[in-house]
Design an enzyme around this catalytic site. Sequence first.
Site, short mmCIF file in Angstrom:
data_model
loop_
_atom_site.label_atom_id
_atom_site.label_comp_id
_atom_site.label_asym_id
_atom_site.label_seq_id
_atom_site.Cartn_x
_atom_site.Cartn_y
_atom_site.Cartn_z
N ASN A 10 0.88 -1.17 0.00
CA ASN A 10 0.00 0.00 0.00
C ASN A 10 0.91 1.22 0.00
O ASN A 10 1.53 1.53 1.01
CB ASN A 10 -0.89 -0.02 1.26
CG ASN A 10 -1.71 1.26 1.40
OD1 ASN A 10 -1.74 2.09 0.49
ND2 ASN A 10 -2.37 1.42 2.53
N LYS A 12 0.17 4.28 -0.20
CA LYS A 12 -0.42 5.46 0.45
C LYS A 12 -0.18 6.70 -0.42
O LYS A 12 -0.17 6.57 -1.64
CB LYS A 12 0.13 5.60 1.86
CG LYS A 12 -0.02 4.30 2.65
CD LYS A 12 0.18 4.44 4.12
CE LYS A 12 -0.07 3.11 4.81
NZ LYS A 12 0.02 3.14 6.24
N HIS A 95 -9.42 1.27 4.70
CA HIS A 95 -8.16 1.44 5.44
C HIS A 95 -8.41 2.37 6.63
O HIS A 95 -9.20 3.31 6.53
CB HIS A 95 -7.08 2.01 4.52
CG HIS A 95 -5.72 1.94 5.15
ND1 HIS A 95 -5.30 2.85 6.08
CD2 HIS A 95 -4.72 1.03 5.02
CE1 HIS A 95 -4.08 2.51 6.49
NE2 HIS A 95 -3.71 1.42 5.85
N GLU A 97 -6.79 4.72 7.77
CA GLU A 97 -6.55 6.14 7.48
C GLU A 97 -7.76 6.77 6.81
O GLU A 97 -8.09 7.93 7.05
CB GLU A 97 -5.27 6.28 6.63
CG GLU A 97 -4.02 6.01 7.46
CD GLU A 97 -2.86 5.40 6.70
OE1 GLU A 97 -2.82 5.45 5.46
OE2 GLU A 97 -1.95 4.85 7.38
N GLU A 167 -5.39 -4.97 10.28
CA GLU A 167 -4.35 -3.98 10.54
C GLU A 167 -4.63 -3.27 11.87
O GLU A 167 -5.43 -2.32 11.90
CB GLU A 167 -4.32 -2.94 9.42
CG GLU A 167 -4.00 -3.51 8.06
CD GLU A 167 -3.40 -2.46 7.13
OE1 GLU A 167 -2.35 -2.75 6.56
OE2 GLU A 167 -3.94 -1.36 7.01
N GLY A 173 2.67 2.12 10.77
CA GLY A 173 3.65 3.19 10.65
C GLY A 173 4.35 3.54 11.95
O GLY A 173 5.02 4.56 12.06
N SER A 213 3.49 -2.33 10.13
CA SER A 213 4.94 -2.39 10.34
C SER A 213 5.57 -3.73 9.95
O SER A 213 6.55 -4.16 10.56
CB SER A 213 5.29 -2.03 11.80
OG SER A 213 4.90 -0.71 12.09
P1 13P Z 1 3.15 0.24 7.60
O1 13P Z 1 3.63 -1.08 7.02
O2 13P Z 1 3.93 1.41 7.12
O3 13P Z 1 3.03 0.15 9.09
O4 13P Z 1 1.67 0.45 7.03
C1 13P Z 1 0.76 -0.57 7.14
C2 13P Z 1 -0.46 -0.21 6.38
O5 13P Z 1 -1.22 0.67 6.78
C3 13P Z 1 -0.71 -0.93 5.12
O6 13P Z 1 -2.00 -0.66 4.65
#
Ligand code: 13P
Length: 248
Positions: A10, A12, A95, A97, A167, A173, A213
């Site tokens: 992803n 982002k 997601h 976010e 997740e 992150g 992560s």
């Molecule tokens: P990270 O791997 O950067 O923690 O992000 C995970 C994520 O949100 C994947 O959709």
Amino acid sequence: MARRKIVAGNWKMNMTPSEAVKLVEELKPLVASETVDVVFCVPAIDIVPVVEAVKGTNIAVGAENMYFEDKGAFTGEISADMLLDAGVKYVILGHSERRDYFKEDDVLLNKKVKKAFEKGLTPILCCGESLEQREMGVTMDWIRLQIKSDLVDVTAEQVASMVIAYEPIWAIGTGKTATTEQAQEVCKGIRELIAEMYDEATAEAVRIQYGGSVNAATAADLFSQPDIDGGLVGGAALKPDFGKIVNY
Ligand code: 13P
């Protein structure tokens, strides 16, 4: 039948179109695999050049979001038909976010999930608890609520073909990966929920990813768990490490 692993990046809100093409060229040889499905979920503006750049490889392209209406006055949104026409196969929905910053709720997500299926896109549906929820001991209640609401009126056959990504928000992150046991426990709980909502065959077929992560050091352990069928990878998907994660 054993489920095939699926590892998705992803991206982002990272990579301009020209940066995206460069990254794909760099990652292409590293993510070659005969046994794992590989997906690059990229920003909308990168989709067209990335689809072109992955031609002839094992990499499928995914979107990071989609709107549920077919067309019309929805300024700034992107439809399922637009994604399909551009060569997209997967779409990340829900997601954390998007749920958090853009206030996407389960009623909206259910519409998006149904539209993705209607059009022939494979949803990667995200769910996950906050740190407060984990500490209150309501992780599984919360995730059950998310999945049940997001899958209203979705058929067993559709669920069998989709991807669910667990997740935990506190692990995204932050560098804090859930322990292998924590990740397996929730992914198992999701599979049990699907068996309860549908049947054993559907639960056995649905692919469940862990995200949060994931890196080259943790992937092998996570992806070897009986209920974890791969990962949804953020930061590490933008680096050569992604090759190591795919070929864990
Ligand atoms: P990270 O791997 O950067 O923690 O992000 C995970 C994520 O949100 C994947 O959709």
